[in-house]
Write an enzyme that holds these catalytic residues in place. Sequence first.
Site, mmCIF file in Angstrom:
data_model
loop_
_atom_site.group_PDB
_atom_site.id
_atom_site.type_symbol
_atom_site.label_atom_id
_atom_site.label_comp_id
_atom_site.label_asym_id
_atom_site.label_seq_id
_atom_site.Cartn_x
_atom_site.Cartn_y
_atom_site.Cartn_z
ATOM 1 C CD GLU A 174 -2.260 0.362 -0.977
ATOM 2 O OE1 GLU A 174 -1.124 -0.548 -0.862
ATOM 3 O OE2 GLU A 174 -1.990 1.290 -1.764
ATOM 4 C CG HIS A 250 -0.455 -2.697 3.339
ATOM 5 N ND1 HIS A 250 0.475 -3.411 2.449
ATOM 6 C CD2 HIS A 250 -1.264 -1.675 2.656
ATOM 7 C CE1 HIS A 250 0.551 -3.243 1.384
ATOM 8 N NE2 HIS A 250 -0.574 -1.547 1.403
ATOM 9 C CB CYS A 371 3.223 -9.102 1.404
ATOM 10 S SG CYS A 371 2.713 -8.270 2.892
HETATM 11 O O1 SUG Z 1 3.987 -1.851 -1.435
HETATM 12 N N1 SUG Z 1 7.069 -3.107 -1.460
HETATM 13 C C1 SUG Z 1 5.124 -3.864 -1.275
HETATM 14 C C2 SUG Z 1 5.001 -4.309 -0.380
HETATM 15 C C3 SUG Z 1 3.779 -4.780 -0.316
HETATM 16 C C4 SUG Z 1 3.519 -5.403 1.042
HETATM 17 N N2 SUG Z 1 2.369 -6.137 1.502
HETATM 18 C C5 SUG Z 1 1.268 -6.138 2.400
HETATM 19 N N3 SUG Z 1 1.829 -5.886 3.811
HETATM 20 N N4 SUG Z 1 0.315 -7.121 1.948
HETATM 21 C C6 SUG Z 1 4.950 -2.819 -0.703
HETATM 22 O O2 SUG Z 1 5.716 -1.760 0.120
HETATM 23 C C7 SUG Z 1 8.729 -2.491 -2.633
HETATM 24 C C8 SUG Z 1 9.157 -2.025 -3.502
HETATM 25 C C9 SUG Z 1 10.681 -1.455 -3.428
HETATM 26 O O3 SUG Z 1 10.542 -0.645 -2.687
HETATM 27 O O4 SUG Z 1 11.272 -1.909 -4.321
HETATM 28 C C10 SUG Z 1 7.272 -2.829 -2.618
HETATM 29 O O5 SUG Z 1 6.585 -2.034 -3.236
#
Ligand code: SUG
Length: 448
Positions: A174, A250, A371
């Site tokens: 990730e 994460h 993020c």
């Molecule tokens: O991978 N949300 C992302 C959020 C990522 C956050 N990144 C970090 N913490 N570094 C994920 O879960 C949601 C998309 C949706 O539901 O439409 C999404 O992909």
Amino acid sequence: MKSYEVNFDGLVGPTHNYGGLSYGNVASQSNSQQSSNPKEAALQGLAKMKALMEMGFQQGVLAPQERPDVAALRRLGFSGTDAQVIERAAKDAMPLLVASCSASSMWVANAATVSPSADTADGRVHFTAANLNCKYHRSIEHPTTSRVLGAMFADQKHFAHHAALPAVAQFGDEGAANHTRFCREYGEAGVEFFVFGRSAFDTRYPAPQKYPARQTLEASQAVARLHGLSDDGVVYAQQNPSVIDQGVFHNDVIAVGNGEVLFYHEDAFLETEQMLAELQGKLAKVGGQFQSICVPRSAVTVEDAVRSYLFNSQLLSRPDGSMLLIVPEECRGNERVWQYLQGLTSSGGLIREVKVFDLKQSMQNGGGPACLRLRVALNETELAAVNPGVIMTAPLYGTLTEWVDKHYRDRMTENDLADPQLLLECRTALDELTQILKLGSVYPFQIN
Ligand code: SUG
């Protein structure tokens, strides 16, 4: 030589929507199907970039991806013209259309893992695009991510790019969301801290019971090998499986580090004392003095951390050596978190100031300030070798806000994703964007 931490923020794409696609990410699941506002989302992100630039930090921008991803739908068997592919997917497999429309590449902390030149065997800055193998909608990001990073950091004398790890769960990677670097100065050798959620091959490590652990130990180790990091320059730690089961998908949802400081929640890790001792010992070998700030569960619960995104903050170094924390508005909305922050900044410690940003559009999908940014530590020569088109300036900010105003919708629901006109709108916008950012041809519609 001078060195910097440059934050490259993901520009939110024109299809930003709430698809409910990320099982284990509480915000993504609870806001599923709500209508979104892509224009507001992009402007909120740009406002953060501008503010950091105006505070004197080096700031860059990372382009969004082509969505709907028609090529991904074709690989799943939908055929005909581009409009027919979208129409057929909408009729027969709406969840696949929604996944192929996600603007999730905005969370560029997941785009790649980056090791600065001071840490790597060949003295170049190394990038490994993350395979994001845990979620289908994110697993389709890395080919374009690689092309965009290649166009931003093109000079092979300074930059080395690695393809994403094998696309299987055992190498689930990730990117920088589970990677932190400690150092005295950004340009000096540091200690790279890899946090994993489970081991794919070694059954001695516990795993969460409810939600997936996205990052494996084996993926982190592979990235460290690819980047040519020394054993002395790396520490691995396991995330506490019980916090993953509470929505900490994460490590950057429960800990953040910068310089010689780790700011973390009491429940974030397993074997915490041993891990802190290892970080302290390895940082000392390169002349650094490790410091940790533990937030006790009695002050802030894991639930508070997940709701407020206290740890998904950006911890930034001021020229006088003090630090500044960039937090989302939700931290001010949580009484315990806000009280903790007041105490922290008035305690005379290193973190002296908190700045609050409204990033609600991204937050509702589980993406806070941290993020939205990929950190790249660069020395002066390397910074000069970055494609200048992606470095934030006042004129670029003006151009990008005009571009968003011109091309983005202010409301998006699932039905809108099925509109073939949306594809044309997005391609027109992105074609213009690649010219603004001087990226050349990076999108499938520009290449094929
Ligand atoms: O991978 N949300 C992302 C959020 C990522 C956050 N990144 C970090 N913490 N570094 C994920 O879960 C949601 C998309 C949706 O539901 O439409 C999404 O992909």
